[in-house]
Design a protein around this motif. Structure first.
Motif, mmCIF file in Angstrom:
data_model
loop_
_atom_site.group_PDB
_atom_site.id
_atom_site.type_symbol
_atom_site.label_atom_id
_atom_site.label_comp_id
_atom_site.label_asym_id
_atom_site.label_seq_id
_atom_site.Cartn_x
_atom_site.Cartn_y
_atom_site.Cartn_z
ATOM 1 N N LEU A 111 -0.200 -13.028 -11.817
ATOM 2 C CA LEU A 111 -0.361 -14.208 -11.782
ATOM 3 C C LEU A 111 -1.296 -14.622 -10.849
ATOM 4 O O LEU A 111 -2.148 -15.352 -10.833
ATOM 5 C CB LEU A 111 0.818 -15.221 -11.699
ATOM 6 C CG LEU A 111 0.644 -16.520 -12.067
ATOM 7 C CD1 LEU A 111 0.155 -16.930 -13.576
ATOM 8 C CD2 LEU A 111 2.165 -17.376 -11.860
ATOM 9 N N THR A 112 -0.852 -14.234 -9.518
ATOM 10 C CA THR A 112 -1.738 -14.246 -8.551
ATOM 11 C C THR A 112 -3.133 -13.580 -8.521
ATOM 12 O O THR A 112 -4.056 -14.420 -8.233
ATOM 13 C CB THR A 112 -1.318 -13.647 -6.969
ATOM 14 O OG1 THR A 112 0.225 -14.245 -6.949
ATOM 15 C CG2 THR A 112 -1.753 -13.953 -5.876
ATOM 16 N N PHE A 113 -3.375 -12.365 -8.916
ATOM 17 C CA PHE A 113 -4.680 -11.861 -9.423
ATOM 18 C C PHE A 113 -5.353 -12.821 -10.314
ATOM 19 O O PHE A 113 -6.732 -12.653 -10.246
ATOM 20 C CB PHE A 113 -4.329 -10.376 -9.904
ATOM 21 C CG PHE A 113 -3.887 -9.528 -8.790
ATOM 22 C CD1 PHE A 113 -4.222 -9.504 -7.408
ATOM 23 C CD2 PHE A 113 -3.196 -8.214 -9.288
ATOM 24 C CE1 PHE A 113 -3.472 -8.597 -6.543
ATOM 25 C CE2 PHE A 113 -2.950 -7.521 -8.276
ATOM 26 C CZ PHE A 113 -2.935 -7.394 -6.986
ATOM 27 N N MET A 117 -8.835 -14.196 -9.734
ATOM 28 C CA MET A 117 -10.056 -13.764 -10.516
ATOM 29 C C MET A 117 -10.661 -15.045 -10.963
ATOM 30 O O MET A 117 -11.920 -15.218 -11.055
ATOM 31 C CB MET A 117 -9.585 -12.892 -11.918
ATOM 32 C CG MET A 117 -9.437 -11.575 -11.245
ATOM 33 S SD MET A 117 -10.502 -10.484 -10.314
ATOM 34 C CE MET A 117 -9.803 -10.491 -8.824
ATOM 35 N N LYS A 118 -9.973 -15.997 -11.346
ATOM 36 C CA LYS A 118 -10.772 -17.315 -11.971
ATOM 37 C C LYS A 118 -11.256 -18.034 -10.680
ATOM 38 O O LYS A 118 -12.340 -18.374 -10.844
ATOM 39 C CB LYS A 118 -9.513 -18.278 -12.183
ATOM 40 C CG LYS A 118 -8.883 -18.007 -13.799
ATOM 41 C CD LYS A 118 -8.104 -19.238 -14.196
ATOM 42 C CE LYS A 118 -6.709 -19.301 -13.393
ATOM 43 N NZ LYS A 118 -5.906 -20.111 -14.189
ATOM 44 N N ALA A 119 -10.882 -18.007 -9.575
ATOM 45 C CA ALA A 119 -11.726 -18.538 -8.219
ATOM 46 C C ALA A 119 -12.904 -17.891 -8.309
ATOM 47 O O ALA A 119 -14.026 -18.412 -8.018
ATOM 48 C CB ALA A 119 -10.794 -18.295 -7.118
ATOM 49 N N ARG A 133 -11.659 -17.645 -18.686
ATOM 50 C CA ARG A 133 -10.456 -17.550 -18.515
ATOM 51 C C ARG A 133 -9.871 -16.037 -19.236
ATOM 52 O O ARG A 133 -9.005 -15.556 -18.483
ATOM 53 C CB ARG A 133 -9.581 -18.745 -19.562
ATOM 54 C CG ARG A 133 -8.149 -18.783 -19.497
ATOM 55 C CD ARG A 133 -7.513 -19.528 -20.130
ATOM 56 N NE ARG A 133 -7.876 -21.123 -20.184
ATOM 57 C CZ ARG A 133 -7.915 -21.892 -18.818
ATOM 58 N NH1 ARG A 133 -6.897 -21.746 -18.120
ATOM 59 N NH2 ARG A 133 -8.270 -22.967 -18.958
ATOM 60 N N MET A 134 -10.353 -15.552 -20.163
ATOM 61 C CA MET A 134 -10.467 -14.285 -20.722
ATOM 62 C C MET A 134 -10.781 -13.270 -19.728
ATOM 63 O O MET A 134 -9.970 -12.291 -19.401
ATOM 64 C CB MET A 134 -11.075 -13.950 -22.011
ATOM 65 C CG MET A 134 -10.505 -12.712 -22.660
ATOM 66 S SD MET A 134 -11.452 -12.854 -24.621
ATOM 67 C CE MET A 134 -13.030 -12.236 -24.187
ATOM 68 N N ALA A 138 -8.135 -10.686 -18.109
ATOM 69 C CA ALA A 138 -8.603 -9.301 -18.436
ATOM 70 C C ALA A 138 -8.515 -8.340 -17.082
ATOM 71 O O ALA A 138 -7.741 -7.371 -16.848
ATOM 72 C CB ALA A 138 -9.765 -8.800 -19.313
ATOM 73 N N LEU A 139 -9.225 -9.239 -16.162
ATOM 74 C CA LEU A 139 -9.422 -8.260 -14.844
ATOM 75 C C LEU A 139 -8.069 -8.274 -13.973
ATOM 76 O O LEU A 139 -7.818 -7.301 -13.315
ATOM 77 C CB LEU A 139 -10.395 -9.025 -13.738
ATOM 78 C CG LEU A 139 -11.867 -8.899 -14.489
ATOM 79 C CD1 LEU A 139 -12.850 -9.853 -13.772
ATOM 80 C CD2 LEU A 139 -12.106 -7.374 -14.226
#
Length: 143
Positions: A111-113, A117-119, A133-134, A138-139
């Motif tokens: 969840l943290t990753f 990644m979103k940031a 979001r995908m 995925a990352l």
């Protein structure tokens, strides 16, 4: 006289602005740490709750697999009765502690990753597009 006072006032103003910028930067870093800790905690709690909610089903599956390997084919009903015959509601959650210890940190990190990644990926944090979001998910899942 006046020039020196104006220069002194300009230096003091520059110092105040620099301190304000530093304070803002430190506040942003503190907020980021707080957010990361909050997401880690939420992920760990979510993992523990989800694993606990599905523990009876996992235990039922394990009983059926073990008995199937031993050659005694159990129905879902018989496996459930086997678990219930062990005594109390705790029998349905036997082994759940180990599952929670395994899944909670894993879910917390994923969840943290994902948030990190979103940031990095998202252009407008108020309007996250499906492909952004995908990609973040995925990352995060691959890490």
């Amino acid at each position: 006289g006046d020039d020196v006072q104006q220069q002194h006032a300009a230096v003091l103003q520059a110092e105040r602005e620099a301190q304000a910028a530093l304070d803002l930067h430190q506040q942003a870093r503190s907020d980021a740490r707080r957010r990361t800790l909050s997401i880690l905690t939420a992920g760990g709690v979510a993992g523990a709750i989800s694993r606990t909610a599905t523990a009876p089903v996992d235990r039922l599956k394990m009983i059926m697999q073990v008995n199937d390997q031993a050659g005694a084919r159990l129905t879902l009903r018989k496996a459930f009765r086997t678990m219930a015959a062990e005594g109390s509601v705790r029998a349905f959650f036997r082994g759940n502690g180990a599952n929670v210890v395994k899944i909670a940190p894993e879910t917390a990190l994923k969840l943290t990753f994902n948030d990190s990644m979103k940031a990095l990926i998202v252009r407008d944090k108020h309007n996250i597009r499906p492909h952004e979001r995908m990609m973040a998910g995925a990352l995060a899942g691959a890490s």
